[in-house]
Design a protein around this motif. Structure first.
Motif, PDB file in Angstrom:
ATOM      1  N   HIS A 122       0.835  -1.191   0.000  1.00 63.30           N
ATOM      2  CA  HIS A 122       0.000   0.000   0.000  1.00 63.30           C
ATOM      3  C   HIS A 122       0.872   1.244   0.000  1.00 63.30           C
ATOM      4  O   HIS A 122       2.020   1.215   0.450  1.00 63.30           O
ATOM      5  CB  HIS A 122      -0.915   0.016   1.231  1.00 63.30           C
ATOM      6  N   VAL A 123       0.310   2.332  -0.520  1.00 66.10           N
ATOM      7  CA  VAL A 123       0.997   3.623  -0.452  1.00 66.10           C
ATOM      8  C   VAL A 123       0.962   4.075   1.000  1.00 66.10           C
ATOM      9  O   VAL A 123      -0.109   4.261   1.574  1.00 66.10           O
ATOM     10  CB  VAL A 123       0.318   4.667  -1.354  1.00 66.10           C
ATOM     11  N   VAL A 124       2.132   4.244   1.604  1.00 61.97           N
ATOM     12  CA  VAL A 124       2.224   4.561   3.025  1.00 61.97           C
ATOM     13  C   VAL A 124       3.025   5.844   3.227  1.00 61.97           C
ATOM     14  O   VAL A 124       4.182   5.935   2.807  1.00 61.97           O
ATOM     15  CB  VAL A 124       2.892   3.416   3.817  1.00 61.97           C
ATOM     16  N   ASP A 125       2.413   6.826   3.851  1.00 63.16           N
ATOM     17  CA  ASP A 125       3.097   8.048   4.282  1.00 63.16           C
ATOM     18  C   ASP A 125       3.285   7.934   5.787  1.00 63.16           C
ATOM     19  O   ASP A 125       2.365   8.181   6.565  1.00 63.16           O
ATOM     20  CB  ASP A 125       2.251   9.271   3.924  1.00 63.16           C
ATOM     21  N   LEU A 126       4.490   7.508   6.202  1.00 61.61           N
ATOM     22  CA  LEU A 126       4.733   7.253   7.623  1.00 61.61           C
ATOM     23  C   LEU A 126       4.627   8.518   8.466  1.00 61.61           C
ATOM     24  O   LEU A 126       4.213   8.459   9.632  1.00 61.61           O
ATOM     25  CB  LEU A 126       6.107   6.607   7.813  1.00 61.61           C
ATOM     26  N   ALA A 127       4.984   9.677   7.901  1.00 64.45           N
ATOM     27  CA  ALA A 127       4.863  10.929   8.652  1.00 64.45           C
ATOM     28  C   ALA A 127       3.397  11.211   8.966  1.00 64.45           C
ATOM     29  O   ALA A 127       3.045  11.591  10.092  1.00 64.45           O
ATOM     30  CB  ALA A 127       5.471  12.080   7.862  1.00 64.45           C
ATOM     31  N   ALA A 128       2.518  11.012   7.979  1.00 63.05           N
ATOM     32  CA  ALA A 128       1.083  11.224   8.196  1.00 63.05           C
ATOM     33  C   ALA A 128       0.527  10.166   9.139  1.00 63.05           C
ATOM     34  O   ALA A 128      -0.330  10.463   9.983  1.00 63.05           O
ATOM     35  CB  ALA A 128       0.348  11.180   6.853  1.00 63.05           C
ATOM     36  N   PHE A 129       1.016   8.939   9.021  1.00 59.45           N
ATOM     37  CA  PHE A 129       0.584   7.846   9.902  1.00 59.45           C
ATOM     38  C   PHE A 129       0.887   8.184  11.362  1.00 59.45           C
ATOM     39  O   PHE A 129       0.025   8.068  12.245  1.00 59.45           O
ATOM     40  CB  PHE A 129       1.293   6.552   9.499  1.00 59.45           C
ATOM     41  N   LYS A 130       2.103   8.635  11.624  1.00 55.82           N
ATOM     42  CA  LYS A 130       2.498   8.966  12.992  1.00 55.82           C
ATOM     43  C   LYS A 130       1.731  10.180  13.509  1.00 55.82           C
ATOM     44  O   LYS A 130       1.311  10.208  14.675  1.00 55.82           O
ATOM     45  CB  LYS A 130       4.004   9.216  13.043  1.00 55.82           C
ATOM     46  N   ALA A 131       1.552  11.188  12.638  1.00 58.61           N
ATOM     47  CA  ALA A 131       0.836  12.400  13.064  1.00 58.61           C
ATOM     48  C   ALA A 131      -0.609  12.090  13.425  1.00 58.61           C
ATOM     49  O   ALA A 131      -1.188  12.711  14.314  1.00 58.61           O
ATOM     50  CB  ALA A 131       0.889  13.445  11.960  1.00 58.61           C
ATOM     51  N   ALA A 132      -1.213  11.114  12.736  1.00 55.80           N
ATOM     52  CA  ALA A 132      -2.612  10.768  12.979  1.00 55.80           C
ATOM     53  C   ALA A 132      -2.783   9.806  14.144  1.00 55.80           C
ATOM     54  O   ALA A 132      -3.675   9.984  14.980  1.00 55.80           O
ATOM     55  CB  ALA A 132      -3.219  10.160  11.712  1.00 55.80           C
TER      56      ALA A 132
END
Length: 233
Positions: A122-132
Motif C-alpha cells: 500500500h501507499v504509506v506516508d509514515l509521517a502522516a501515519f504517525k501524526a494521525a
C-alpha cells in the motif's frame, strides 16, 4: 508534514467546548484535514530555465499483521496480542504509547506461535501515519478492555490499508468488556488487578476508525499541486 491543519482542528475543537489550548481533545475525535508538504525526491531543472518541481509521493510498502494467541483458549473465544508491520518496522501499542521496533519485537518471549499475515502493498506516508495515530494512542491511555493493542492495530490498518482488523482477534475483549460493564466480572475476579483507565473513557474504536478511513481517502485524493509544482527561476 504540515501540522497547521491539525492545529486548526484542535483549536476549533477547544473553542467549541470552551476549553483552553492546554487541554487535549478526546481520543475519539479525528482531524478532518491533514495536508502533506514533503519535499522528498524533489527534482529541479537547471538554473536559468523554467523549473518543474516533481514531488515524489509516498512509496508502496508491504503491510503485515502479526498476531499471537494469549493464554488458554476458551473455545470459541481466544485473546490475542497484535501489531502491524510496515516494511521492516513494527508498530505496537502499550501503556508506553505507540512503540516502533524492528520486526515483530513485541511478540518475542510469548509462549504461543506468532502468525504473520500479509495485508498487501500500500501507499504509506509514515509521517502522516504517525501524526494521525500517535496522539490518539498516547502513553498512559492504554486500557486492557477498551483501548488495547488490538484497538490500535484496528485503527492502524484502517489508515494503512482501508480495512478493519478481523473481529476474531477482538472477540475476547469485546465479551469481557460487555460482562464487566454490566456485572463488573473482571473487576471482581481480578481482585483489583483491572481498573478502567479514565483516559480511555472517551475512546470509541469505531468512531476513530471511521475518522481514519475518511482521512486516508482525503490524503489519497489527487490535488493539482500535489504531484507537480510549476515555478519560475
Amino acid at each position: 508534514l504540515d501540522h497547521s491543519a491539525l492545529r486548526l482542528w484542535r483549536a476549533t475543537f477547544h473553542a467549541r467546548r470552551g476549553e483552553g489550548p492546554g487541554n487535549a481533545p478526546p481520543s475519539s475525535a479525528m482531524p478532518t484535514t491533514l495536508l502533506q508538504s514533503s519535499k522528498a525526491g524533489e527534482v529541479k531543472a537547471s538554473e536559468g530555465s523554467p523549473c518543474v518541481s516533481l514531488k515524489a509521493g509516498p512509496a508502496r510498502q508491504r503491510v503485515l499483521l502479526a498476531v499471537t494467541p494469549l493464554g488458554p483458549s476458551l473455545s470459541p473465544i481466544q485473546g490475542y496480542h497484535s501489531s502491524v508491520i510496515v516494511g521492516r518496522t513494527e508498530f505496537s501499542f502499550s501503556t508506553l504509547g505507540v512503540m516502533a521496533a524492528v520486526g515483530p519485537a513485541s511478540h518475542r518471549g510469548m509462549e504461543s506461535e506468532t502468525t504473520v499475515i500479509d495485508c498487501g502493498r500500500h501507499v504509506v506516508d509514515l509521517a502522516a501515519f504517525k501524526a494521525a495515530l500517535y496522539p490518539l494512542f498516547a502513553a498512559g491511555s492504554y486500557d486492557l478492555l477498551r483501548k488495547n493493542c488490538n484497538s490500535f492495530v484496528d485503527c492502524a490498518l484502517c489508515f494503512l490499508t482501508g480495512r478493519r482488523l478481523d473481529q476474531q482477534y477482538t472477540k475476547a475483549e469485546s465479551i469481557a468488556r460487555l460482562l464487566d460493564e454490566h456485572f463488573s466480572v473482571l473487576k471482581v475476579f481480578s481482585v483489583g488487578w483491572y481498573a478502567p483507565n479514565a483516559k480511555a473513557d472517551s475512546f470509541d474504536v469505531d468512531s476513530v476508525a471511521d475518522g481514519l478511513l475518511s482521512l486516508r481517502l482525503q490524503l489519497r485524493r489527487p490535488r493539482a499541486d500535489a504531484d507537480m509544482d510549476l515555478v519560475s527561476v
